[in-house]
Design an enzyme around this catalytic site. Structure first.
Site, PDB file in Angstrom:
ATOM      1  N   TRP A 103       0.840  -1.207   0.000  1.00 51.67           N
ATOM      2  CA  TRP A 103       0.000   0.000   0.000  1.00 51.67           C
ATOM      3  C   TRP A 103       0.864   1.241   0.000  1.00 51.67           C
ATOM      4  O   TRP A 103       0.557   2.231  -0.670  1.00 51.67           O
ATOM      5  CB  TRP A 103      -0.994  -0.014   1.160  1.00 51.67           C
ATOM      6  CG  TRP A 103      -1.970  -1.154   1.061  1.00 51.67           C
ATOM      7  CD1 TRP A 103      -2.136  -2.169   1.953  1.00 51.67           C
ATOM      8  CD2 TRP A 103      -2.902  -1.413  -0.011  1.00 51.67           C
ATOM      9  NE1 TRP A 103      -3.099  -3.027   1.505  1.00 51.67           N
ATOM     10  CE2 TRP A 103      -3.580  -2.600   0.313  1.00 51.67           C
ATOM     11  CE3 TRP A 103      -3.206  -0.752  -1.204  1.00 51.67           C
ATOM     12  CZ2 TRP A 103      -4.569  -3.149  -0.521  1.00 51.67           C
ATOM     13  CZ3 TRP A 103      -4.177  -1.288  -2.037  1.00 51.67           C
ATOM     14  CH2 TRP A 103      -4.844  -2.473  -1.693  1.00 51.67           C
ATOM     15  N   ASP A 173      -2.002   6.681   6.026  1.00 47.79           N
ATOM     16  CA  ASP A 173      -3.028   5.748   5.577  1.00 47.79           C
ATOM     17  C   ASP A 173      -3.345   4.840   6.766  1.00 47.79           C
ATOM     18  O   ASP A 173      -2.523   4.013   7.155  1.00 47.79           O
ATOM     19  CB  ASP A 173      -2.469   4.936   4.398  1.00 47.79           C
ATOM     20  CG  ASP A 173      -3.455   3.881   3.892  1.00 47.79           C
ATOM     21  OD1 ASP A 173      -4.525   3.705   4.508  1.00 47.79           O
ATOM     22  OD2 ASP A 173      -3.135   3.238   2.873  1.00 47.79           O
ATOM     23  N   LYS A 197     -12.435  -2.004   6.397  1.00 49.09           N
ATOM     24  CA  LYS A 197     -11.700  -2.812   7.366  1.00 49.09           C
ATOM     25  C   LYS A 197     -12.276  -2.598   8.770  1.00 49.09           C
ATOM     26  O   LYS A 197     -12.695  -3.532   9.406  1.00 49.09           O
ATOM     27  CB  LYS A 197     -10.213  -2.455   7.356  1.00 49.09           C
ATOM     28  CG  LYS A 197      -9.379  -3.112   6.268  1.00 49.09           C
ATOM     29  CD  LYS A 197      -9.531  -2.502   4.914  1.00 49.09           C
ATOM     30  CE  LYS A 197      -8.780  -3.206   3.835  1.00 49.09           C
ATOM     31  NZ  LYS A 197      -7.788  -2.411   3.145  1.00 49.09           N
TER      32      LYS A 197
END
Ligand SMILES: *Cc1c(COP(=O)(O)O)cnc(C)c1O
Length: 361
Positions: A103, A173, A197
């Site tokens: 990511w 993030d 999530k």
């Protein structure tokens, strides 16, 4: 009631049972409105109340200072990889970034389209199984911000301390760890998180941003990609992801009922400790991340035998413990134990692993 499984998916992930039940109760007619929330005008007073309450509860949970905007956007965390540099990479056209996994890499690749990205450190040399040590000298002041990925969903690592970024805005993030433990929002310039999530359904992305950082974003970026557009319009410049925000709001209420992030963090620490303790004492399974950088949310582990790993995942599924297959870049297994995974789910997993171990030792 229908049979439920323990769903260890990395995302979209399981939701709290109480939230699902409330959504079911509201399904045909929300609060006497005679319609489902997804059938409602986003301009109606009922919906305004839903989004306002969701924002107020999130502000309370994270103790978000008044000089921060809370935005409900679309496009996932992946769009933030571009939106952040578009809006914030304005003065030096340069940022510092830490590469702690896939990511991070994607965020870095997008930011490179808008300027210079100085990758100050990386843990790629050891399959991203740790967080690099970061010293203050790395973060020279000639940059617009510093980008990190607080919790690395695929590799199962997390930061245990803030990088020493000095006066530079820290952008994080937090897709796979937001609301899992206490944070000080004021330590960050911008926080973003896809919802699927730890917040709610896919489709809404939450951005928490210090207002002064986005006030002067360039005029020539597309309207929908300017934070200010959404900040000025209460996340209602266009139709927001109304249903996803409603479910996120239920998740926030549920967290408040539990006692807030402090209580949630205590439970998360217990769940993670149980699982890591088992792994550290197992003669068959081992965790792929050692030491302090272990994630509380995503726990990758292996047997050391790919065939046995496959058998474990298949057998676990039959026992109602699903989505335990690891990411293809790490192999093995990964148990994602987000906020909504009950302690009983982790206990069931451990009991199943112990039984599997006894059979295959
Ligand atoms: C899942 C995830 C993403 C991608 O999120 P999308 O909403 O699918 O774009 C980005 N970063 C992290 C840390 C993630 O866990």
């Amino acid at each position: 009631m229908e049979e439920r499984v323990y769903n260890f998916s990395a995302g979209p992930a399981c939701l709290p049972m109480d939230v699902l039940k409330q959504a079911q109760k509201d399904f045909i007619s929300y609060g006497g409105s005679g319609m489902n929330v997804m059938e409602m005008s986003h301009r109606s007073p009922e919906y305004q109340n839903i989004i306002d309450t969701a924002e107020a509860d999130l502000r309370e949970l994270l103790n978000i200072p008044d000089n921060y905007d809370v935005l409900f956007l679309q496009g996932g965390a992946s769009l933030q990889f571009a939106m952040v540099p578009m809006n914030l990479m304005t003065k030096y056209k340069k940022i510092h970034a830490v590469n702690t996994g896939q990511w991070s890499k994607k965020a870095i690749a997008e930011a490179k389209k808008f300027g210079e990205v100085n990758v100050v450190a990386s843990s790629e040399d050891k399959t991203f199984s740790y967080i690099p040590e970061l010293s203050a000298e790395l973060f020279t002041p000639d940059a617009d911000y510093v980008h990190i990925t607080s919790n690395n969903t695929i590799y199962g690592t997390k930061y245990t301390k803030l990088p020493p970024v000095g006066n530079l805005p820290l952008v994080s993030d937090m897709s796979s760890c937001i609301l899992s433990e206490k944070i000080n929002v004021a330590d960050y310039g911008l926080i973003y998180a896809g919802a699927q999530k730890n917040i709610g359904p896919a489709g809404v992305t939450i951005v928490i941003v210090r207002r002064d950082l986005v006030e002067n974003a360039p005029e020539d970026i597309p309207t929908m990609l300017r934070y200010k557009t959404h900040a000025d319009n209460g996340s209602m410049f266009n139709t927001p992801p109304t249903y996803a925000i409603y479910i996120a709001g239920l998740v926030f209420k549920n967290l408040k009922r539990l006692g807030g992030i402090g209580e949630m963090e205590k439970i998360n620490r217990e769940k993670a400790a149980m699982l890591y303790d088992f792994l550290d004492n197992s003669s068959l399974f081992s965790a792929t991340v050692a030491g302090a950088d272990r994630s509380m949310m995503n726990v990758p582990f292996v047997t050391g035998d790919a065939e046995l790993d496959r058998e474990f995942v298949a057998e676990a599924k039959k026992a109602g413990l699903v989505n335990l297959k690891g990411h293809r870049s790490v192999g093995g297994m990964r148990a994602s134990i987000y906020n909504a995974m009950p302690e009983d789910g982790v206990r069931s997993l451990i009991a199943f692993m112990a039984g599997f171990e006894a059979k295959h030792r």
